[in-house]
Design an enzyme around this catalytic site. Structure first.
Site, PDB file in Angstrom:
ATOM      1  N   LYS A   1      75.260  62.055  61.153  1.00 10.61           N
ATOM      2  CA  LYS A   1      74.045  62.671  60.643  1.00 10.61           C
ATOM      3  C   LYS A   1      74.386  63.845  59.736  1.00 10.61           C
ATOM      4  O   LYS A   1      75.232  64.681  60.064  1.00 10.61           O
ATOM      5  CB  LYS A   1      73.162  63.152  61.802  1.00 10.61           C
TER       6      LYS A   1
ATOM      7  N   LYS B   1      65.418  48.054  61.766  1.00 12.62           N
ATOM      8  CA  LYS B   1      65.192  48.324  63.183  1.00 12.62           C
ATOM      9  C   LYS B   1      64.128  47.356  63.682  1.00 12.62           C
ATOM     10  O   LYS B   1      63.112  47.147  63.021  1.00 12.62           O
ATOM     11  CB  LYS B   1      64.753  49.773  63.389  1.00 12.62           C
TER      12      LYS B   1
END
Length: 340
Positions: free
Chosen positions: A120, A227
């Protein structure tokens, strides 16, 4: 111990189970996380039981009901549709939150055998210097042969993304995931950084878009990150990947092990060879709903349905007011789907 609920009735021809059946099996949980991720330290989810097994409905709390509707379609698809696993297991990446560089080695120990890491970056309150140090630490721990990718969640401006990727390029990134927010900026950035050898991946521009194929048509990405829950489930997401014609990486929506099972079925069916799925995120939780969580083993997770444990459902049950909030949300979103 409260035993898991009995399975709901088969889905009617209209494609949506009766609300009463959904509520009868619903268990709302709040799982503690080891580190803050996506701004939260506790992940709430609703588990539902259909004729094919347990499934999950867990749109993030800030999402409105219209956006949450796709997540309920996904839950119904997985719980009320028979899906055959296309593989026994799929490779997964380690997920590195926006932690200090010195904490990276300890975190990576939770992902045994993983040879890919997603790091991240662009976290509010941190700097590009922090991002560079974190990525450098990952590269140092995992070695030169590992695949390292970064994820900015669309938080950089176009110019900031170009500058940051210029600094990160020496670490030989597999790709940069959603470095900027819009499809137009993704396309422009992809052109600007072509000489750096960093492919661009789209996530939010696929799963949060009214037209998930727009990014492919615009030539704005080299890779799609998909997803299962936000795209309406295994069946719907598989169709989107096939139509897009781009390699895809299946990732988690910070699901419980039940939802990770849904993602694993999708990954086995649709994911491009040579990539690792972002489905090792059970390692980020300090608790789960099953005694056999879908954790990475030798860098892979199994493609299987997960059976919750009644004692753990009780242990991690959400507070009564949060359970009521989720049940009300389930009623509203069900009504939206029922209205077509």
């Amino acid at each position: 111990m409260t035993p898991p609920s009995r399975p709901s009735a088969p889905v009617p021809a209209a494609g949506l189970p009766d609300l009463t059946d959904l509520l009868a099996s619903a268990r709302v949980v709040a799982l503690p996380m080891r580190v803050r991720f996506r701004g939260i330290t506790e992940r709430e989810a609703v588990l539902l039981r259909g004729p094919e097994g347990w499934t999950e409905f867990s749109p993030f709390v800030e999402y409105d009901d219209a956006e949450a509707a796709a997540w309920l379609r996904a839950a119904v698809d997985f719980g009320w549709t028979r899906h055959e696993p296309a593989a026994d297991s799929v490779p997964v990446n380690a997920t590195v939150p926006a932690i200090a560089a010195e904490d990276v080695p300890d975190l990576l120990r939770r992902y045994p055998g993983c040879t890919t890491a997603k790091v991240k970056v662009a976290e509010p309150g941190t700097s590009v210097d922090d991002d560079v140090a974190r990525v450098a630490a990952v590269r140092r721990v995992m070695g030169e042969d590992a695949a390292v990718r970064v994820d900015a969640n669309g938080l950089w401006s176009l110019d900031d993304a170009e500058a940051a990727l210029g600094r990160l390029a020496p670490f030989r990134l597999q790709y940069a995931e959603q470095p900027v927010a819009s499809v137009a900026d993704l396309a422009e950035l992809r052109s600007r950084v072509a000489g750096l050898g960093i492919p661009i991946a789209a996530d939010e521009s696929v799963r949060k878009a009214s037209d998930p194929l727009a990014v492919a048509r615009a030539g704005a990405a080299d890779v799609l990150v998909v997803k299962a829950q936000p795209l309406g489930g295994v069946t719907a997401a598989g169709r989107i990947v096939a139509e897009a014609g781009l390699p895809c990486v299946v990732s988690s929506a910070l699901d419980t092990s039940v939802g990770l099972g849904m993602g694993a079925f999708l990954a086995a069916e649709a994911m491009a060879p040579g990539y690792a799925a972002g489905l090792g995120t059970a390692a980020m939780f300090a608790g789960d709903v099953t005694t056999d969580p879908l954790l990475p083993v030798d860098g892979r997770v199994a493609v299987r349905r997960v059976e919750p444990d009644g004692e753990l459902l009780d242990r991690w049950a959400a507070a009564p007011e949060r359970t009521a909030w989720w049940e009300a949300r389930l009623r509203r979103v069900h009504a939206l789907l029922a209205a077509g």
